[in-house]
Design a protein around this motif. Structure first.
Motif, mmCIF file in Angstrom:
data_model
loop_
_atom_site.group_PDB
_atom_site.id
_atom_site.type_symbol
_atom_site.label_atom_id
_atom_site.label_comp_id
_atom_site.label_asym_id
_atom_site.label_seq_id
_atom_site.Cartn_x
_atom_site.Cartn_y
_atom_site.Cartn_z
ATOM 1 N N VAL A 263 54.156 87.052 50.453
ATOM 2 C CA VAL A 263 53.225 85.933 50.576
ATOM 3 C C VAL A 263 52.558 85.997 51.938
ATOM 4 C CG1 VAL A 263 54.848 84.259 51.601
ATOM 5 C CG2 VAL A 263 53.084 83.451 50.025
ATOM 6 N N PRO A 264 51.351 85.555 52.165
ATOM 7 C CA PRO A 264 50.390 85.091 51.166
ATOM 8 C C PRO A 264 49.518 86.218 50.615
ATOM 9 C CG PRO A 264 49.537 84.684 53.374
ATOM 10 C CD PRO A 264 50.846 85.409 53.538
ATOM 11 N N GLU B 247 40.612 80.904 50.834
ATOM 12 C CA GLU B 247 39.456 81.779 51.074
ATOM 13 C C GLU B 247 39.344 82.854 50.002
ATOM 14 O OE1 GLU B 247 40.431 82.386 55.411
ATOM 15 O OE2 GLU B 247 38.265 82.707 55.491
ATOM 16 N N PRO C 73 41.348 76.347 54.110
ATOM 17 C CA PRO C 73 42.536 77.109 54.524
ATOM 18 C C PRO C 73 43.676 76.278 55.110
ATOM 19 C CG PRO C 73 40.519 78.124 55.382
ATOM 20 C CD PRO C 73 40.127 76.799 54.799
ATOM 21 N N LEU C 74 43.392 75.105 55.651
ATOM 22 C CA LEU C 74 44.479 74.340 56.270
ATOM 23 C C LEU C 74 45.301 73.539 55.266
ATOM 24 C CD1 LEU C 74 42.674 73.086 59.483
ATOM 25 C CD2 LEU C 74 44.703 74.550 59.426
ATOM 26 N N PRO D 290 49.077 75.127 54.644
ATOM 27 C CA PRO D 290 50.070 74.826 55.688
ATOM 28 C C PRO D 290 50.369 73.337 55.841
ATOM 29 C CG PRO D 290 48.071 75.852 56.625
ATOM 30 C CD PRO D 290 47.990 75.990 55.144
ATOM 31 N N LEU D 291 49.385 72.472 55.632
ATOM 32 C CA LEU D 291 49.656 71.030 55.736
ATOM 33 C C LEU D 291 50.646 70.587 54.656
ATOM 34 C CD1 LEU D 291 46.036 69.746 56.514
ATOM 35 C CD2 LEU D 291 48.026 69.444 58.000
ATOM 36 N N GLU E 66 54.096 71.854 55.451
ATOM 37 C CA GLU E 66 54.660 71.098 56.576
ATOM 38 C C GLU E 66 55.066 69.688 56.139
ATOM 39 O OE1 GLU E 66 55.620 72.214 59.230
ATOM 40 O OE2 GLU E 66 55.085 71.102 61.018
ATOM 41 N N LEU F 153 53.074 67.222 55.264
ATOM 42 C CA LEU F 153 52.148 66.164 55.696
ATOM 43 C C LEU F 153 51.208 65.744 54.554
ATOM 44 C CD1 LEU F 153 51.178 67.433 59.283
ATOM 45 C CD2 LEU F 153 52.969 65.836 58.605
ATOM 46 N N ASP G 238 49.598 62.114 55.408
ATOM 47 C CA ASP G 238 49.490 61.875 56.852
ATOM 48 C C ASP G 238 48.024 61.713 57.247
ATOM 49 O OD1 ASP G 238 51.460 62.508 59.457
ATOM 50 O OD2 ASP G 238 49.326 62.838 59.829
ATOM 51 N N ILE H 194 46.546 62.992 59.687
ATOM 52 C CA ILE H 194 45.978 64.295 60.055
ATOM 53 C C ILE H 194 45.361 64.963 58.833
ATOM 54 C CG2 ILE H 194 46.618 66.643 60.762
ATOM 55 C CD1 ILE H 194 48.722 65.278 62.639
ATOM 56 N N VAL I 144 41.536 66.195 58.061
ATOM 57 C CA VAL I 144 41.185 67.556 57.646
ATOM 58 C C VAL I 144 40.410 67.495 56.330
ATOM 59 C CG1 VAL I 144 42.098 69.788 56.898
ATOM 60 C CG2 VAL I 144 43.136 68.616 58.854
ATOM 61 N N ARG J 207 64.117 78.934 52.953
ATOM 62 C CA ARG J 207 62.890 78.167 53.083
ATOM 63 C C ARG J 207 62.341 77.804 51.691
ATOM 64 N NH1 ARG J 207 57.418 78.857 53.813
ATOM 65 N NH2 ARG J 207 56.533 77.307 55.226
#
Lengths: 267, 267
Positions: B40-41, B118, B145-146, B149-150, B153, B155, B158, B160, B164, B244
């Motif tokens: 991954v990824p 992407e 792209p974010l 990960p958000l 994580e 979130l 959230d 944030i 985004v 994980r």
């Protein structure tokens, strides 16, 4: 005097912050950079897998006739530096020890924070090296997983990044540290945001700068620096499509990357 | 009636949103999930590499005696679905066509947005499938792209993430779309944030839900559904450390993952 190139590898593009610092400080040195973009990110892989990948990368660079190997990747430096040193007769420099040593020198209240990827922080490598130098120091590690994607997205100076930094860094600020190690090669690009959030009383340690100091000292000690007056060669290799490496990498380096060659490794 | 398991693979944990929907809608079906966490990824790899990885994953699941293969990964569905279909005699279902078809049905003003990684957006796969159904539709793709990960994580709810989302989604909102395809298996976890930012007038298409509708129809058509009264088996395999995968994956699934086996693939 030795005009052979310095070899630098990273799992991807983060190591370019170290390369940029080599370009700045050691302008006459030729370099060969390998970004293992087909297998990035290393930070979520097992130690066994990271060691195997790092041996393959090392072999590739050694075959390019390098005089010194830089492991510009915190994950590999944490997991596999000793194993690589054992295999090679040339100097091998990772990014953890230089940053750790600089932090020990900088701290006045004996409280040091370290931020990095989950893999780097969970490895405990910075705490181990710091406490080997001075067992009385307190070390507080904190993983900041969103920093890498934020940097790669180009949001190095965005309000969103400030919010993420505040959210994360509160946890080390509350520990009363006076020194913070940027324990990931992506983080030098966030130095201004991190500095704002941490305030003037906290010294930031930039591993890229510290690592290149050590490279320079090692070359001088061995009389292996390059004094040739010709233009140094700067080669780039990646293990997957060069397009993204080129566009994001040029932002990291602050200059154009002329040619990149895709190679196959570990297939 | 066929009590063989359904095989599902993804480059990592995102496909668990599809698996969760299988658990909800097709409660009697046994499943085998493979998360290729060592590689991954996929989204940043070349097409050639993704095809190779997807063949290896397919072979592993076929050897487990599956009756139907679900490619719960937008990148693989975009790049390698046809090649896998050619190789297999069993039904193969990707996540792009079901989402694309649902979007075509849902739009009233003929303007559809698609968000994803992407790789998925740059592949143009959603636009291609949507315009094959109806060439008069306008499709606006946007990489975010974010978001992955958000989500990883945690979130998902959230401030944030709201910021985004606002930053990204403005670009499709300005196009006047009335339908938005969540073209990444991580995004169902952001449905509430994305819904708030887009407003009531925009229909969100959840690929996981649409994909499982198609799985169900395919099983019914082939009389291959499982009606056995025994407890279905639910197997999980990963290609790197399961730790994980387990902690993040349980958040995706909303339930405990009892056993995960690490396997070696493509070494």
């Amino acid at each position: 005097m030795n005009s052979d190139p310095i070899g630098v590898f990273d799992s991807g593009i983060g190591g370019l912050t170290v390369l940029k610092e080599i370009f700045r400080v050691l302008q006459q040195e030729s370099t060969v950079y390998l970004g293992d973009t087909a297998r990035v990110p290393y930070g979520i892989r097992s130690a066994e897998t990271v060691v195997r990948y790092s041996f393959e990368n090392t072999e590739f660079l050694v075959a390019k006739g390098i005089k010194l190997l830089v492991i510009a990747c915190n994950t590999v430096s944490a997991v596999s530096l000793d194993a690589i040193k054992e295999r090679l007769s040339m100097p091998v420099i990772g990014v953890i020890e230089p940053g750790a040593r600089a932090a020990v020198k900088a701290t006045k209240n004996n409280r040091i924070g370290v931020i990095g990827t989950e893999a780097t922080i969970n490895s405990g490598a910075y705490a181990r090296v710091i406490q080997q130098i001075d067992g009385a120091l307190d070390v507080f590690g904190l993983p900041c997983p969103l920093f890498v994607p934020l940097v790669e997205e180009g949001l190095t100076d965005d309000e969103i990044t400030v919010m993420v930094a505040k959210k994360y860094l509160r946890q080390v600020r509350d520990k009363g540290i006076d020194t913070l190690v940027l324990g990931c090669t992506h983080y030098p690009l966030l130095k201004s945001v991190i500095g704002k959030v941490m305030g003037d009383t906290v010294t930031l340690i930039d591993s890229a700068i510290e690592t290149v100091k050590e490279i320079r000292e090692t070359l001088l000690r061995d009389s292996a620096e390059c004094n040739a007056l010709r233009e140094p060669s700067r080669l780039f290799y990646v293990t997957d499509s060069p397009d993204r490496f080129k566009s994001v990498g040029e932002r990291f380096l602050g200059q154009k990357i002329k040619t990149i060659e895709k190679i196959d490794i570990g297939l």
